[in-house]
Scaffold this motif. Structure first.
Motif, mmCIF file in Angstrom:
data_model
loop_
_atom_site.group_PDB
_atom_site.id
_atom_site.type_symbol
_atom_site.label_atom_id
_atom_site.label_comp_id
_atom_site.label_asym_id
_atom_site.label_seq_id
_atom_site.Cartn_x
_atom_site.Cartn_y
_atom_site.Cartn_z
ATOM 1 N N LEU A 195 103.744 -51.506 30.223
ATOM 2 C CA LEU A 195 103.038 -50.263 29.888
ATOM 3 C C LEU A 195 102.797 -49.411 31.130
ATOM 4 O O LEU A 195 102.997 -48.190 31.115
ATOM 5 N N LEU A 196 102.368 -50.054 32.211
ATOM 6 C CA LEU A 196 102.101 -49.299 33.438
ATOM 7 C C LEU A 196 103.397 -48.753 34.036
ATOM 8 O O LEU A 196 103.412 -47.631 34.582
ATOM 9 N N VAL A 305 89.551 -54.898 25.709
ATOM 10 C CA VAL A 305 88.913 -53.618 25.951
ATOM 11 C C VAL A 305 88.871 -52.873 24.622
ATOM 12 O O VAL A 305 89.732 -53.062 23.752
ATOM 13 N N ASP A 306 87.853 -52.049 24.437
ATOM 14 C CA ASP A 306 87.708 -51.308 23.189
ATOM 15 C C ASP A 306 88.827 -50.271 23.042
ATOM 16 O O ASP A 306 89.192 -49.584 23.999
ATOM 17 N N ASP A 307 89.359 -50.170 21.809
ATOM 18 C CA ASP A 307 90.404 -49.185 21.486
ATOM 19 C C ASP A 307 91.574 -49.291 22.460
ATOM 20 O O ASP A 307 92.049 -48.295 23.018
ATOM 21 N N ARG A 308 92.045 -50.496 22.634
ATOM 22 C CA ARG A 308 93.102 -50.732 23.603
ATOM 23 C C ARG A 308 94.411 -50.066 23.198
ATOM 24 O O ARG A 308 94.863 -50.201 22.046
ATOM 25 N N ILE A 309 95.017 -49.341 24.112
ATOM 26 C CA ILE A 309 96.292 -48.667 23.883
ATOM 27 C C ILE A 309 97.425 -49.641 24.199
ATOM 28 O O ILE A 309 97.480 -50.203 25.293
ATOM 29 N N VAL A 310 98.323 -49.823 23.229
ATOM 30 C CA VAL A 310 99.449 -50.740 23.406
ATOM 31 C C VAL A 310 100.782 -50.009 23.347
ATOM 32 O O VAL A 310 101.838 -50.638 23.493
ATOM 33 N N SER A 311 100.765 -48.704 23.131
ATOM 34 C CA SER A 311 101.991 -47.921 23.098
ATOM 35 C C SER A 311 101.658 -46.482 23.481
ATOM 36 O O SER A 311 100.765 -45.877 22.885
ATOM 37 N N ILE A 312 102.371 -45.958 24.462
ATOM 38 C CA ILE A 312 102.132 -44.569 24.873
ATOM 39 C C ILE A 312 102.666 -43.613 23.822
ATOM 40 O O ILE A 312 102.052 -42.572 23.535
ATOM 41 N N ALA A 313 103.793 -43.944 23.205
ATOM 42 C CA ALA A 313 104.364 -43.074 22.176
ATOM 43 C C ALA A 313 103.523 -43.073 20.904
ATOM 44 O O ALA A 313 103.470 -42.065 20.202
ATOM 45 N N GLN A 314 102.868 -44.199 20.593
ATOM 46 C CA GLN A 314 102.021 -44.301 19.406
ATOM 47 C C GLN A 314 100.646 -44.830 19.824
ATOM 48 O O GLN A 314 100.338 -46.010 19.654
ATOM 49 N N PRO A 315 99.808 -43.970 20.372
ATOM 50 C CA PRO A 315 98.513 -44.446 20.883
ATOM 51 C C PRO A 315 97.535 -44.888 19.805
ATOM 52 O O PRO A 315 96.518 -45.516 20.121
ATOM 53 N N ASP A 316 97.822 -44.589 18.537
ATOM 54 C CA ASP A 316 96.928 -45.011 17.461
ATOM 55 C C ASP A 316 97.097 -46.483 17.104
ATOM 56 O O ASP A 316 96.225 -47.055 16.438
#
Length: 494
Positions: A195-196, A305-316
């Motif tokens: 991800l980074l 972590v709260d509301d963790r982002i696992v995809s930059i293209a689909q942040p939801d």
């Protein structure tokens, strides 16, 4: 602009074929067109458009909804869907055309707008209409099904009739089965290091865009992208990196991302961010939050972590812990459904994990709104057996499946064990619906990219699954009639 399309579908025999012949009335697409209340959907669909007479005329709801139903039923991509519609006269009949045409009825890019315009609420409403019509036919003992009510030249059919007047609430009737599952999104398995690295590469493209107008006048920031790429590959190509190596690699990529964010902030003083494309600006906002989350987890040595982002293209998309043997964690939306008489209906869709036990009361109230009575029993797993749910079911005379709360009793009546075994057997129907939807209709991998379109696709899959059940029932009714005729003519065979 949207103009109501009042013209109804013609009979299959009147559909014009330039190469001769006629459409068969027993074709699956012809029979499927009789099961959908097109006129009622038209009224709901027209609410999403303005009354302004300017602009082009929008596609009819039959064209939009019909195309989406074909796509989910057959698993076509957008381009392949348009190709199959252009080649198949039965699909064109299903979409409401009156004659076969060799030109595509619409461009593949319009399918995204169809999903946005309809939305999950409208699809769920159509699904409920179809389930209610099926239950009414079963209660009325209509052995011929909807085939006895094909569209006529005047445009009236069984699905186009106004809804019957509501009746007074009846006694408890039917059983409500509840459960939830995850609808995985089509994303690569997320790791912090990947991800980074993806975030760093997107930030480098943004830096290039902001600096493009200052080439020759301003020195470009030194982002060290080649060194950052080598640092990433050193760990990514290692088959079994140790934890300390992964942590060091994540720390390096965090510093590279932080450095690029500072460069973008400096460039923004000379070049406005409006120079970026819409996608680049959206990625910049997502990466800023992603960097904050990753930095916090790196500092606290945690993976939560709260509301963790696992995809930059689909942040939801969020990680949903399911505890299954195949996949302990799935990435997508969590879907709660109810099953009544073999028909599945949407109860709740959320991109954040939730306790499905909290949806029981709302699901029972929706059952009352849909069918005018409370269910005899609610069949669900143990997570639904909370004190609040048990109290609610007791007040309304509803039996909630499962054992009682507290310590198991020493002596259990034989009737209770038998009832519990029967409930477990009947509750397996919802697991079968999940399996059918994931294997046959794409619920196992949602390929839509946007949040709204993903929810629309999930609702469409339940709708198509219910339509398939109605088609199967129609087939068995016709088969039963033919068997009775053969039995009367030939007599029993011993």
């Amino acid at each position: 602009m949207y103009a109501n399309h009042q013209d109804q579908q013609i009979l299959p025999g009147d559909f014009f074929l330039p190469f001769g012949g006629r459409l068969r009335e027993d074709n699956r697409w012809v029979e499927l067109s009789y099961l959908i209340p097109w006129r009622r959907v038209e009224q709901e669909y027209s609410k999403h458009f303005s009354k302004d007479l300017r602009g082009g005329r929008a596609m009819s709801v039959r064209m939009a909804l019909g195309a989406l139903i074909i796509q989910e039923r057959e698993g076509f991509s957008d381009r392949h869907l348009v190709q199959h519609i252009t080649e198949n006269p039965y699909l064109q009949y299903f979409l409401g055309l009156e004659a076969y045409q060799e030109e595509p009825p619409f461009d593949p890019s319009l399918l995204t707008y169809f999903r946005k315009r309809l939305g999950p609420d409208a699809i769920n409403q159509v699904n409920e209409w179809i389930v209610q019509a099926a239950r009414e036919e079963e209660e009325d003992g209509d052995d011929n099904g909807p085939k006895d009510n094909p569209p006529t030249s005047s445009g009236e059919d069984a699905n186009g009739r106004p809804q019957a007047e509501s009746q007074e609430p009846r006694a408890h009737q039917g059983k409500l089965i509840l459960d939830a599952t995850c609808a995985p999104a089509d994303i690569a398995y997320p790791t912090d290091l990947t991800l980074l690295n993806t975030a760093r590469e997107k930030l480098e493209d943004i830096i290039d865009t902001l600096h493009a107008s200052h080439v020759g006048y301003m020195k470009k920031p030194r982002d060290r992208r080649r060194q950052a790429r080598r640092d990433y590959l050193r760990t990514a190509k290692n088959r079994k990196p140790s934890r300390s190596e992964i942590r060091k690699a994540i720390g390096r990529q965090l510093r590279y991302v932080a450095r690029d964010l500072r460069f973008i902030e400096q460039l923004a003083e000379h070049t406005p961010l409006t120079t970026l494309s819409r996608k680049q600006y959206r990625d910049l906002l997502v990466i800023g939050e992603l960097h904050r989350q990753q930095r916090e987890m790196y500092r606290t040595r945690s993976h939560r972590v709260d509301d963790r982002i696992v995809s930059i293209a689909q942040p939801d998309v969020r990680p949903i812990v399911r505890g299954k043997a195949k996949a302990n964690v799935e990435f997508g939306s969590k879907v709660a459904i109810s099953v009544v008489d073999g028909y599945a209906m949407m109860e709740k869709t959320s991109w954040d994990s939730f306790n499905e036990g909290t949806t029981l009361i709302e699901s029972v109230e929706r059952y009352v709104e849909r069918f005018g009575c409370y269910p005899e029993a609610v069949l669900a797993d143990k997570i639904y057996r909370t004190r609040e749910n048990l109290r609610y079911c007791k007040e309304h005379g509803i039996r909630l499946s499962g054992p009682k709360l507290g310590r198991p009793p020493k002596h259990v009546e034989p009737g209770e064990k038998q009832q519990e075994r029967e409930d477990v057997g009947e509750r397996n129907a919802v697991e079968g619906k999940f399996g059918e939807a994931k294997r046959n209709y794409g619920l196992g991998l949602i390929r839509a990219r946007l949040r709204q379109t993903s929810e629309t696709v999930i609702a469409l899959q339940l709708l198509v699954m219910n339509l398939e059940k109605r088609l199967r029932l129609l087939f068995w009714l016709l088969f039963g009639e033919l068997f009775e005729v053969d039995f009367c003519i030939m007599g029993p065979v011993y």
